[in-house]
Design an enzyme around this catalytic site. Structure first.
Site, PDB file in Angstrom:
ATOM      1  CB  CYS A 146      -0.878   0.048   1.241  1.00  0.00           C
ATOM      2  SG  CYS A 146      -1.927  -1.385   1.425  1.00  0.00           S
ATOM      3  NE  ARG A 189       4.961   1.774  -1.061  1.00  0.00           N
ATOM      4  CZ  ARG A 189       5.722   2.185  -0.061  1.00  0.00           C
ATOM      5  NH1 ARG A 189       6.757   2.935  -0.306  1.00  0.00           N
ATOM      6  NH2 ARG A 189       5.445   1.844   1.174  1.00  0.00           N
ATOM      7  CD1 TRP A 204       0.140  -6.148  -3.171  1.00  0.00           C
ATOM      8  CD2 TRP A 204       0.232  -6.681  -0.997  1.00  0.00           C
ATOM      9  NE1 TRP A 204       0.697  -7.388  -3.064  1.00  0.00           N
ATOM     10  CE2 TRP A 204       0.775  -7.745  -1.746  1.00  0.00           C
ATOM     11  CE3 TRP A 204       0.189  -6.796   0.394  1.00  0.00           C
ATOM     12  CZ2 TRP A 204       1.271  -8.898  -1.156  1.00  0.00           C
ATOM     13  CZ3 TRP A 204       0.684  -7.944   0.971  1.00  0.00           C
ATOM     14  CH2 TRP A 204       1.214  -8.986   0.208  1.00  0.00           C
ATOM     15  CG  ASN A 233       1.153   0.771   4.301  1.00  0.00           C
ATOM     16  OD1 ASN A 233       1.010  -0.446   4.363  1.00  0.00           O
ATOM     17  ND2 ASN A 233       2.303   1.347   4.001  1.00  0.00           N
ATOM     18  N   GLY A 234      -0.971  -1.112   6.416  1.00  0.00           N
ATOM     19  CA  GLY A 234      -0.635  -1.912   7.588  1.00  0.00           C
ATOM     20  C   GLY A 234      -1.714  -2.939   7.862  1.00  0.00           C
ATOM     21  CD  GLU A 283      17.790 -13.840  -6.012  1.00  0.00           C
ATOM     22  OE1 GLU A 283      17.124 -14.172  -5.018  1.00  0.00           O
ATOM     23  OE2 GLU A 283      17.525 -12.852  -6.716  1.00  0.00           O
ATOM     24  CE  LYS A 303      14.586 -12.547  -8.271  1.00  0.00           C
ATOM     25  NZ  LYS A 303      15.068 -11.679  -7.224  1.00  0.00           N
ATOM     26  CD  GLU A 352      10.616 -12.620  -7.249  1.00  0.00           C
ATOM     27  OE1 GLU A 352       9.867 -12.018  -6.472  1.00  0.00           O
ATOM     28  OE2 GLU A 352      11.851 -12.512  -7.195  1.00  0.00           O
ATOM     29  CG  HIS A 406      20.526 -37.118   1.223  1.00  0.00           C
ATOM     30  ND1 HIS A 406      20.893 -38.289   1.859  1.00  0.00           N
ATOM     31  CD2 HIS A 406      21.681 -36.501   0.895  1.00  0.00           C
ATOM     32  CE1 HIS A 406      22.218 -38.359   1.927  1.00  0.00           C
ATOM     33  NE2 HIS A 406      22.718 -37.280   1.347  1.00  0.00           N
ATOM     34  CE  LYS A 433      11.833  -3.285  -5.752  1.00  0.00           C
ATOM     35  NZ  LYS A 433      12.593  -4.436  -6.203  1.00  0.00           N
TER      36      LYS A 433
HETATM   37  C1  F6R Z   1      12.414 -11.040  -4.537  1.00  0.00           C
HETATM   38  C2  F6R Z   1      12.343  -9.870  -3.690  1.00  0.00           C
HETATM   39  C3  F6R Z   1      11.957 -10.060  -2.263  1.00  0.00           C
HETATM   40  C4  F6R Z   1      12.709  -9.060  -1.353  1.00  0.00           C
HETATM   41  C5  F6R Z   1      12.174  -9.149   0.076  1.00  0.00           C
HETATM   42  C6  F6R Z   1      12.932  -8.250   1.022  1.00  0.00           C
HETATM   43  O1  F6R Z   1      12.818 -10.725  -5.839  1.00  0.00           O
HETATM   44  O2  F6R Z   1      12.558  -8.770  -4.124  1.00  0.00           O
HETATM   45  O3  F6R Z   1      12.142 -11.367  -1.841  1.00  0.00           O
HETATM   46  O4  F6R Z   1      14.061  -9.359  -1.394  1.00  0.00           O
HETATM   47  O5  F6R Z   1      10.817  -8.788   0.086  1.00  0.00           O
HETATM   48  O6  F6R Z   1      12.839  -6.919   0.636  1.00  0.00           O
HETATM   49  P1  F6R Z   1      13.900  -5.848   1.117  1.00  0.00           P
HETATM   50  O7  F6R Z   1      15.208  -6.213   0.534  1.00  0.00           O
HETATM   51  O8  F6R Z   1      13.367  -4.535   0.604  1.00  0.00           O
HETATM   52  O9  F6R Z   1      13.932  -5.907   2.624  1.00  0.00           O
END
Ligand code: F6R
Length: 605
Positions: free
Chosen positions: A2, A27, A74, A99-100, A478, A482, A485, A501, A600
């Site tokens: 949000c 975001r 969101w 927001n929250g 990672e 990627k 997501e 295993h 984001k």
């Molecule tokens: C994945 C991604 C998330 C962030 C996570 C932490 O591509 O971007 O997994 O890494 O939400 O966010 P920050 O780094 O802003 O604390």
């Protein structure tokens, strides 16, 4: 997640609120809305489409006003729908955005329903709007101070009232909120970028603050109701997302920006010294005997990679914890540990809460690796290293991750130096390799055509396994994150030795196995793991390097990174995996920059 914008001015603020919402789009959101004080009444416009659609709606309706609030939502409580979109109204008198998450919303809802309030949405936010209306006795600032005492949970709130046309009131606890101070006008927003271009005079509200904004007044009280002065800082926030240039998506642009981002992150590093992390770093690094790294998602994987570096080079034990777990579990604190948070946004609620938890357990030394210098994380930590990735618009972290890795490698060297565990020659060799990273990354980016060829094939799969060993295991994690997501292909990563295993049971010709295979001391063992996959008919997609000596054969596809990059190899392999995820998602036609359900900046728990 949000986003909030609010304004009280002597001009039509609709364009400012809309521009703010556009700047908060990165975001992630699923609905948006705006409410204004117009002709003595509350008016609003809401949409489950993009902000651009809301703008068209507003152009048609001619909505305008001098006082108002706006929001990108969101969804947490209640589906994305117009009724659930903010702002929420109460009895035509109160307009409110939030927001929250309000944890005691059920109890408050029942109480307010008992008082005759009718709910139009499924949100926890509408509860706050009715609560404010119920408590209102002519002074909105006083009312909000009373109302927040009844709320359990996290919030940033902006509210205005039909009966006080030149006033917007805000409050924060656990979610970010800033004030923009103008001349004869004042603003509220989730971050400084939302109002960049309107004012650069920013106040960062602190936990528990409630703020009263009028045309000539910006008055703040703290959690105890005491008037407080908060510093007004000049913040040169970026004025929005940069142009896409030749790229199709921000994610692609940000992948290709990595040579620049790493170069900027290392700019000014003329030698290894603890002071790069803050004035007090030398004394703290000397004193500490372990590290506790706290982070979420991709940033957590940066922490896992750093553990390999720090334990191997600086010989300091490192514990890496998922922030949302650490904050709630019983752990054994070590007061001589340095607590390190890693965060792109610096506003991630779980990481901030984990940091506070660590502090409450007596761990006073804190350092953050963060991409936003004005964020809560940087303000709360004793030491900081600011990565200079620049604004990251794509929801999936790319340049933020590799710049975190660069900063963490610097931290490794600074710790090793403080403990006397590295020679000057070693320092200078490592620094040279770091300075060469932009060139080495560019060479990996040049592999894009080969990766595109893979991705066309790869896009047909619904599952994938990623394997790595040692410090490349977090990179496999990672790579899998990627891919899942942004392409929605189910992907899991394992340390390659774990294959037999359990996960080997999954391997068939329908299960591609992506392998991170640089030449290192574990390569021969990794090759045996690859044989185990081939023996079960699994297709291997191998990212080798110049020295790995793995050649393509039936069922074994190999892309060779141009250089063997020793301990910094995780950074280069990450770039290749980002390109694989990006092009696979592109081939599947997903919304790469705004993957479904994701935000984001995760400012709620
Ligand atoms: C994945 C991604 C998330 C962030 C996570 C932490 O591509 O971007 O997994 O890494 O939400 O966010 P920050 O780094 O802003 O604390």
């Amino acid at each position: 997640m949000c986003g909030i914008v609010g304004a009280v001015a002597q001009r039509n603020i609709t364009p400012i609120l809309l521009e703010g919402l556009k700047r908060l789009e990165y975001r992630g959101y699923d609905s948006c809305g705006i409410a204004l004080h117009t002709n003595g009444e509350l008016q609003r416009s809401r949409s489950t489409a993009r902000v651009a659609e809301l703008e068209k709606q507003i152009e048609q309706s001619g909505l305008s006003g001098y006082t108002g609030i706006a929001h990108t939502r969101w969804a947490t409580h209640g589906v994305p729908s117009t009724d659930n979109a903010h702002p929420h109204f109460s009895r035509g008198r109160i307009a409110l955005v939030h927001n929250g998450i309000i944890e005691n919303h059920d109890e408050l809802r029942a109480e307010l329903q008992g008082l005759g309030y009718v709910f139009e949405s499924q949100t926890d936010t509408e509860v706050i709007a009715h609560l404010v209306d119920h408590l209102y006795q002519g002074d909105l600032f006083e009312t909000l101070q009373q109302a927040v005492k009844r709320l359990h949970g996290a919030y940033a709130i902006a509210v205005f009232c039909r009966d006080e046309p030149h006033r917007v009131v805000g409050a924060r606890q656990g979610s970010p909120l800033i004030v923009g101070v103008g001349q004869g006008e004042n603003f509220l927003a989730s971050d400084a970028m939302a109002i960049a271009g309107t004012t650069d005079q920013i106040i960062y509200l602190e936990e528990g603050d409630v703020v009263d904004l009028q045309l000539q007044r910006c008055w703040i009280v703290d959690a105890n109701g005491q008037a407080v002065q908060r510093e007004v800082r000049t913040v040169h926030a970026h004025t929005g997302a940069a142009d896409l240039g030749p790229y199709r998506h921000y994610m692609q642009k940000e992948i290709f920006e990595q040579p620049r981002a790493i170069g900027d992150t290392l700019e000014g590093v003329t030698g290894i010294m603890p002071e790069l992390f803050g004035d007090k770093a030398y004394g703290i690094f000397k004193k500490i005997d372990s590290l506790l790294i706290l982070a979420c998602g991709t940033s957590y994987y940066a922490g896992l990679t750093a553990k390999y570096w720090i334990e191997s080079i600086a010989k300091i034990p490192v514990q890496v914890e998922v922030a949302s777990e650490y904050r709630y579990r019983d752990s054994v604190p070590n007061p001589n540990s340095l607590v390190v948070t890693i965060s792109q946004s610096g506003e991630t609620a779980d990481t901030l809460a984990a940091l506070k938890h660590a502090r409450s357990l007596g761990m006073e030394h804190t350092l953050t690796i963060c991409n936003v210098s004005t964020s809560a994380m940087v303000r709360e930590c004793e030491l900081a290293y600011i990565t200079r990735a620049g604004v990251e618009v794509g929801v999936a972290s790319t340049k933020a991750f590799t710049t975190q890795l660069a900063a963490l490698f610097l931290l490794t060297l600074a710790l090793a130096q403080s403990k006397g565990r590295i020679t000057e020659q070693q320092e200078s060799d490592h620094l040279k390799a770091m300075r060469h990273l932009p060139v080495a990354i560019s060479a990996v980016l040049a592999l894009e055509p080969q990766i595109i060829a893979w991705s066309e094939d790869f896009a047909r799969y619904e599952n994938a396994l990623f394997l790595g060993r040692g410090m490349h295991y977090p990179i496999a994690l990672e790579g899998a994150l990627k891919l899942k997501e942004i392409s929605y292909i189910h992907a899991e990563a394992y340390p390659a030795g774990e294959l037999k295993h359990g996960p080997l049971a999954l391997v068939t010709k329908e299960m591609p196995v992506v392998t991170v295979a640089p030449k290192d001391s574990l390569l021969e063992k990794l090759k045996s793991n690859m044989q185990e996959v081939r023996a079960r008919g699994g297709e291997l997609y191998v990212f080798a390097d110049a020295d790995s000596n793995i050649i393509s054969s039936e069922g074994v596809h190999v892309i060779r990174l141009p250089e063997n990059y020793g301990q910094l190899s995780p950074i280069l392999h990450t770039v290749a995996l980002q390109l694989l995820a990006y092009h696979t998602a592109l081939a599947r036609g997903t919304d790469v920059d705004k993957p479904r359900n994701l935000a984001k900046s995760v400012t709620v728990e």
